[in-house]
Design a protein around this motif. Structure first.
Motif, mmCIF file in Angstrom:
data_model
loop_
_atom_site.group_PDB
_atom_site.id
_atom_site.type_symbol
_atom_site.label_atom_id
_atom_site.label_comp_id
_atom_site.label_asym_id
_atom_site.label_seq_id
_atom_site.Cartn_x
_atom_site.Cartn_y
_atom_site.Cartn_z
ATOM 1 N N HIS A 259 0.997 -1.052 0.210
ATOM 2 C CA HIS A 259 -0.057 -0.491 0.215
ATOM 3 C C HIS A 259 0.939 0.952 0.221
ATOM 4 N N LYS B 261 -0.021 4.596 -7.582
ATOM 5 C CA LYS B 261 -0.535 3.503 -8.593
ATOM 6 C C LYS B 261 -1.614 2.168 -7.792
ATOM 7 N N ASP B 262 -3.063 1.252 -8.349
ATOM 8 C CA ASP B 262 -2.813 0.048 -7.449
ATOM 9 C C ASP B 262 -2.886 -0.365 -7.102
ATOM 10 N N ALA C 31 2.237 1.759 -3.871
ATOM 11 C CA ALA C 31 1.093 2.298 -4.284
ATOM 12 C C ALA C 31 1.256 3.228 -4.231
#
Length: 186
Positions: free
Chosen positions: A53, A61-62, A56
């Motif tokens: 996480h 980004k995802d 990301a």
């Protein structure tokens, strides 16, 4: 409680930490992101989940788009530097695989008044609103503001309503911008 030179003890501070230490702790975005993720999860999290996480968010980004290299870079940094720093400060309990926030981490909100780049700080806003109130008051005293159509008490009520509405917006905005409250950290 130890304090830095020129600082005073305060009951609002995180126990065992000076204001300077707290600001230093929160000065790194990875530590803020780690706290944000842990607050959102409301319980122990694994280092792997946290690293995904944080990577990301850093790379915009995802989680599914993060490569193993990007994840590993953040994983190593968290494991070797940032989580031990948070643990020494008493903000997390970290056992090499799981991370959990301590009660002291809840006290960090006092230090995180996040102001989005496209807005003015609330203190400046309230200063302007106070100036408006004084202008209205001076206008009434100098009989520049019409009191025949709008009585002085109504003018006072208008200014009071502006302050009350502003305070409600401020509280809601502050709650929304807290670490752990929204999907992406502020």
């Amino acid at each position: 409680m130890a304090t830095l030179e020129g600082e005073t003890d305060s009951s609002d501070e995180v126990p065992g930490s000076s204001r300077g230490e707290i600001f230093d702790l929160l000065s790194n975005h990875r530590r803020r992101y780690a706290i944000h993720y842990c607050k959102r999860e409301e319980g122990p999290v694994t280092l792997g989940e946290l690293a995904e996480h944080v990577a990301a968010w850093e790379l915009d980004k995802d989680v599914s788009e993060i490569t193993s290299t990007e994840r590993k870079r953040v994983y190593t940094s968290l494991q070797q530097t940032h989580l031990p720093t948070l643990e020494r400060a008493g903000m997390v309990e970290f056992d090499d695989r799981t991370i959990e926030l301590t009660d002291a981490a809840a006290e960090l909100e006092v230090y995180l008044d996040v102001v989005p780049g496209d807005s003015i700080p609330w203190g400046v806003y309230y200063l302007g609103l106070s100036a408006l109130g004084f202008v209205v008051l001076a206008g009434i005293a100098l009989e520049i503001v019409p009191t025949a159509t709008v009585p002085p008490l109504a003018w006072a009520a208008i200014v009071l309503v502006l302050f009350a509405a502003s305070a409600v917006v401020h509280v809601l905005s502050s709650r929304r911008m807290r670490l752990g409250e929204i999907e992406r950290p502020p």
